[in-house]
Design a protein around this motif. Structure first.
Motif, mmCIF file in Angstrom:
data_model
loop_
_atom_site.group_PDB
_atom_site.id
_atom_site.type_symbol
_atom_site.label_atom_id
_atom_site.label_comp_id
_atom_site.label_asym_id
_atom_site.label_seq_id
_atom_site.Cartn_x
_atom_site.Cartn_y
_atom_site.Cartn_z
ATOM 1 N N ILE A 191 0.689 -0.856 -0.145
ATOM 2 C CA ILE A 191 -0.021 -0.053 0.543
ATOM 3 C C ILE A 191 1.034 1.471 -0.153
ATOM 4 C CG2 ILE A 191 -1.544 1.545 1.429
ATOM 5 C CD1 ILE A 191 -2.416 -1.457 2.432
ATOM 6 N N SER A 192 1.159 1.988 -0.962
ATOM 7 C CA SER A 192 1.422 3.138 -1.036
ATOM 8 C C SER A 192 1.136 4.274 0.313
ATOM 9 C CB SER A 192 1.159 4.447 -2.153
ATOM 10 O OG SER A 192 -0.402 4.871 -1.845
ATOM 11 N N ARG A 193 2.838 5.249 0.256
ATOM 12 C CA ARG A 193 2.898 5.682 1.916
ATOM 13 C C ARG A 193 1.540 6.733 1.773
ATOM 14 N NH1 ARG A 193 7.157 6.160 5.314
ATOM 15 N NH2 ARG A 193 7.961 4.674 4.159
ATOM 16 N N ARG A 194 0.777 7.369 0.488
ATOM 17 C CA ARG A 194 0.339 8.066 0.257
ATOM 18 C C ARG A 194 -0.992 7.937 0.026
ATOM 19 N NH1 ARG A 194 -3.261 9.300 -3.313
ATOM 20 N NH2 ARG A 194 -3.807 11.609 -3.512
ATOM 21 N N ALA A 195 -1.092 6.334 -0.132
ATOM 22 C CA ALA A 195 -2.631 5.992 0.199
ATOM 23 C C ALA A 195 -2.812 5.273 2.309
ATOM 24 C CB ALA A 195 -3.012 4.486 -0.490
ATOM 25 N N LYS A 196 -1.758 4.814 2.654
ATOM 26 C CA LYS A 196 -1.672 4.602 3.891
ATOM 27 C C LYS A 196 -2.223 5.428 4.767
ATOM 28 C CE LYS A 196 1.717 1.195 4.268
ATOM 29 N NZ LYS A 196 3.147 0.754 5.266
ATOM 30 N N THR A 197 -1.055 7.138 4.746
ATOM 31 C CA THR A 197 -1.126 8.337 5.313
ATOM 32 C C THR A 197 -3.036 8.938 5.054
ATOM 33 O OG1 THR A 197 1.430 9.625 4.854
ATOM 34 C CG2 THR A 197 -0.578 10.974 5.503
ATOM 35 N N LEU A 198 -3.522 8.364 3.941
ATOM 36 C CA LEU A 198 -4.621 9.128 4.138
ATOM 37 C C LEU A 198 -6.136 7.840 4.935
ATOM 38 C CD1 LEU A 198 -6.663 10.868 1.829
ATOM 39 C CD2 LEU A 198 -7.269 9.426 0.313
ATOM 40 N N ALA A 199 -5.421 6.850 4.514
ATOM 41 C CA ALA A 199 -6.818 6.414 5.098
ATOM 42 C C ALA A 199 -6.498 6.005 6.780
ATOM 43 C CB ALA A 199 -6.312 4.897 4.861
ATOM 44 N N ALA A 249 -21.175 11.461 20.344
ATOM 45 C CA ALA A 249 -21.121 9.860 20.363
ATOM 46 C C ALA A 249 -21.510 8.998 21.373
ATOM 47 C CB ALA A 249 -20.836 9.026 19.335
ATOM 48 N N PRO A 250 -22.469 8.058 21.878
ATOM 49 C CA PRO A 250 -22.201 7.228 22.946
ATOM 50 C C PRO A 250 -20.757 6.685 22.658
ATOM 51 C CG PRO A 250 -24.099 6.551 21.746
ATOM 52 C CD PRO A 250 -23.254 7.180 20.452
ATOM 53 N N VAL A 251 -20.517 6.306 24.277
ATOM 54 C CA VAL A 251 -19.380 5.539 24.605
ATOM 55 C C VAL A 251 -18.831 4.150 24.167
ATOM 56 C CG1 VAL A 251 -17.672 4.705 26.994
ATOM 57 C CG2 VAL A 251 -19.399 6.436 26.406
ATOM 58 N N TRP A 252 -20.650 3.472 23.614
ATOM 59 C CA TRP A 252 -19.852 1.993 22.817
ATOM 60 C C TRP A 252 -19.464 2.380 21.800
ATOM 61 C CZ3 TRP A 252 -23.252 0.266 18.992
ATOM 62 C CH2 TRP A 252 -23.869 0.924 19.085
ATOM 63 N N VAL A 253 -20.229 3.353 21.068
ATOM 64 C CA VAL A 253 -19.413 3.535 20.229
ATOM 65 C C VAL A 253 -18.478 4.265 19.182
ATOM 66 C CG1 VAL A 253 -20.493 5.534 17.638
ATOM 67 C CG2 VAL A 253 -21.882 4.252 19.362
ATOM 68 N N LEU A 254 -18.056 5.063 20.352
ATOM 69 C CA LEU A 254 -16.651 5.157 20.050
ATOM 70 C C LEU A 254 -15.576 3.773 20.623
ATOM 71 C CD1 LEU A 254 -16.588 8.994 22.513
ATOM 72 C CD2 LEU A 254 -16.562 8.560 20.046
ATOM 73 N N LEU A 255 -16.072 3.284 20.932
ATOM 74 C CA LEU A 255 -15.505 1.661 21.698
ATOM 75 C C LEU A 255 -15.045 1.364 20.485
ATOM 76 C CD1 LEU A 255 -13.908 0.896 23.870
ATOM 77 C CD2 LEU A 255 -16.266 -0.545 24.770
ATOM 78 N N ILE A 257 -11.611 -0.134 18.285
ATOM 79 C CA ILE A 257 -11.069 -1.101 18.197
ATOM 80 C C ILE A 257 -11.038 -1.804 16.442
ATOM 81 C CG2 ILE A 257 -11.565 -3.602 18.351
ATOM 82 C CD1 ILE A 257 -12.842 -2.462 21.038
ATOM 83 N N LEU A 258 -12.309 -1.237 15.891
ATOM 84 C CA LEU A 258 -11.758 -1.168 14.473
ATOM 85 C C LEU A 258 -11.152 -0.461 13.590
ATOM 86 C CD1 LEU A 258 -16.139 -2.429 14.766
ATOM 87 C CD2 LEU A 258 -14.258 -4.121 14.564
ATOM 88 N N MET A 259 -11.571 0.645 13.845
ATOM 89 C CA MET A 259 -10.193 1.641 12.855
ATOM 90 C C MET A 259 -9.438 1.564 13.715
ATOM 91 S SD MET A 259 -12.655 4.779 12.307
ATOM 92 C CE MET A 259 -13.007 5.305 13.381
ATOM 93 N N GLY A 260 -8.899 1.230 15.293
ATOM 94 C CA GLY A 260 -7.088 0.661 14.970
ATOM 95 C C GLY A 260 -6.692 -0.577 14.304
ATOM 96 N N ALA A 261 -8.038 -1.439 14.128
ATOM 97 C CA ALA A 261 -7.524 -2.963 14.204
ATOM 98 C C ALA A 261 -7.012 -2.401 12.423
ATOM 99 C CB ALA A 261 -8.438 -3.745 14.056
ATOM 100 N N GLY A 262 -7.925 -1.161 11.628
ATOM 101 C CA GLY A 262 -7.702 -1.346 10.200
ATOM 102 C C GLY A 262 -6.499 -0.672 10.036
ATOM 103 N N ALA A 263 -6.651 0.380 11.253
ATOM 104 C CA ALA A 263 -5.219 0.804 11.019
ATOM 105 C C ALA A 263 -3.710 0.036 11.190
ATOM 106 C CB ALA A 263 -4.692 2.412 11.746
ATOM 107 N N ALA A 264 -3.555 -0.209 12.163
ATOM 108 C CA ALA A 264 -3.061 -1.071 12.736
ATOM 109 C C ALA A 264 -2.439 -2.141 10.874
ATOM 110 C CB ALA A 264 -2.950 -2.473 13.587
ATOM 111 N N PHE A 265 -3.198 -2.861 10.354
ATOM 112 C CA PHE A 265 -3.398 -3.601 9.177
ATOM 113 C C PHE A 265 -3.089 -2.721 8.337
ATOM 114 C CE2 PHE A 265 -4.649 -4.621 5.092
ATOM 115 C CZ PHE A 265 -4.025 -6.357 5.131
ATOM 116 N N VAL A 266 -3.259 -1.435 7.246
ATOM 117 C CA VAL A 266 -2.462 -0.723 6.835
ATOM 118 C C VAL A 266 -1.048 0.341 6.748
ATOM 119 C CG1 VAL A 266 -2.882 1.634 6.040
ATOM 120 C CG2 VAL A 266 -5.271 0.360 5.969
#
Length: 117
Positions: A69-77, A93-99, A103-112
């Protein structure tokens, strides 16, 4: 019959990918990767068009050849994920939404971020 399914899946994924170009919270590349896969099963001509596309082709080729994945795409994502989380915080947003987002975006960011450039 399956050929038509893959062609429909491919064009549906292209449509969602094009929406992702316009909408900052909808990713483009994953949908185009799905489209390339589906076209590979159902329409070699459409796959060639997608792979040869000046804007979308290089990202698909990088992913298929090296899982990159290009550095530009990683930065944008990661920036868009952060922006969505910040907007959710600001909007209260409610706490459960933020949580769930964290978790999900953190996992996505870690993958990217762990993919090669």
């Amino acid at each position: 019959m399956s050929r038509y399914f893959y062609i429909a899946l491919g064009w549906g994924a292209v449509a969602l990918g094009l929406l992702g170009v316009i909408l900052p919270v909808l990713p483009t590349t994953p949908f185009l990767l799905v489209a390339a896969f589906a076209f590979g099963k159902g329409s070699p001509k459409a796959r060639a068009w997608l792979i040869d596309h000046a804007h979308f082709g290089p990202a698909i080729q990088d992913w298929e050849e090296r899982g990159a994945i290009s550095r530009r795409a990683k930065t944008l994502a990661v920036s868009m994920m952060s922006l969505v989380f910040i907007v959710s915080l600001i909007l209260g947003a409610p706490v459960w939404v933020l949580l769930a987002q964290g978790i999900l975006m953190g996992a996505g960011a870690a993958f990217v971020l762990t993919r090669p450039d």
